[in-house]
Design an enzyme around this catalytic site. Structure first.
Site, PDB file in Angstrom:
ATOM      1  N   ASP A   1      18.292 -33.451  -6.065  1.00  0.00           N
ATOM      2  CA  ASP A   1      17.504 -32.235  -6.302  1.00  0.00           C
ATOM      3  C   ASP A   1      18.291 -31.168  -7.048  1.00  0.00           C
ATOM      4  OD1 ASP A   1      19.108 -31.648  -4.158  1.00  0.00           O
ATOM      5  OD2 ASP A   1      17.498 -31.073  -2.802  1.00  0.00           O
ATOM      6  N   ALA A   2      19.593 -31.357  -7.208  1.00  0.00           N
ATOM      7  CA  ALA A   2      20.372 -30.426  -8.026  1.00  0.00           C
ATOM      8  C   ALA A   2      21.568 -31.147  -8.623  1.00  0.00           C
ATOM      9  CB  ALA A   2      20.840 -29.246  -7.200  1.00  0.00           C
TER      10      ALA A   2
END
Ligand code: MG
Length: 268
Positions: A8-9
């Site tokens: 997610d990042a």
């Protein structure tokens, strides 16, 4: 590495990943653009303190052809300034560094001093300074001996330039360590834990972060210490690196996407 390879990042290094010798690296840039489109949060993390985050935002937006905000950039000058602000509050700082470092110090509420005012320094912050003078070094030396905090933006001994390397911030830190007999009180750069903490905060405290970089001794070492998965791209300093525990090696980021090793996933 999560089983479905979704993150997610991404915490992404700049030199040797986004560009090299001032030229964008096409495969990595294309992959970053795709990941941004797919909704991945990207934070750029660099030990280079010579440029401000604002300037990085402009240059990265141009190189990637996407809107990169100042909030998604963490460099070692910002990291040092943020550490001083959070642990000491507004501080009178004698900087060894370029305009980018001074901008970050001012932005965090500190007061940069000139060499002449060294007796007022509460901290000396040392970054790369390509206009360094003996007078400035002597001022920093005296301030440190008088009890000022000694803060390194990073300890990279050398950094790549076309055709070889040049002395990095770490070599200036070493000079002042030798002259004063004091080790730095704090190192604000990679592979330290503090700068990664700032990057993860900037990424919104992701559950599945991935660290992407071109150096084993900074990017991948930082990933290893923090227990975060790492991806080494062979587009910068360590081009012959093989895989090791906790990290994957690819020729470039686009290959990682095409082989399904990395994809963006939503939060939650
Ligand atoms: Mg790099």
């Amino acid at each position: 590495v999560p089983e479905d390879n979704c993150y997610d990042a991404l915490i992404v290094d700049v030199d040797g990943v986004v560009w090299r010798d001032g030229e964008p690296i096409p495969e990595n840039v294309e992959a970053l653009r795709r990941l941004i489109r797919e909704g991945a949060r990207i934070v750029f993390l660099t030990n280079n303190s010579t440029k401000s985050r604002r300037l990085y935002a402009e240059k990265l937006s141009q190189a990637i052809n996407a809107r990169i905000s100042v909030d998604s950039i963490v460099n070692s000058g910002y990291s040092a300034a943020a550490w001083l602000a959070r642990t000491r509050g507004p501080t009178r700082v004698l900087p060894i560094g370029e305009e980018g470092l001074i901008d970050e110090l001012v932005g965090a509420g500190h007061t940069p001093l000139t060499s002449h005012d060294w007796p007022l320094a509460e901290a000396v912050v040392v970054g790369l300074d390509r206009n360094l003078s003996y007078r400035k070094l002597a001022a920093a030396h005296k301030a440190i001996l008088r009890g000022a905090l000694f803060v390194a933006t990073n300890q990279d001994n050398a950094y790549p330039v076309p055709g070889g390397t040049e002395p990095g911030a770490g070599s200036l830190v070493a000079l002042l360590s030798t002259s004063t007999g004091r080790r730095p009180d704090f190192d604000a750069g990679k592979p330290g834990e503090w700068i990664l903490r700032l990057a993860l905060e900037a990424a919104g405290s992701p559950r599945r972060p991935l660290i992407v970089g071109d150096r084993l001794d900074t990017d991948i070492e930082m990933a290893r210490r923090a227990g975060v998965p790492g991806l080494l791209v062979r587009t910068g300093v360590h081009r012959d690196a093989g895989p090791g525990p906790g990290y994957t090696v690819v020729d470039n980021l686009l290959v990682a996407l095409e082989e399904g090793l990395v994809r963006a996933c939503g939060r939650g």
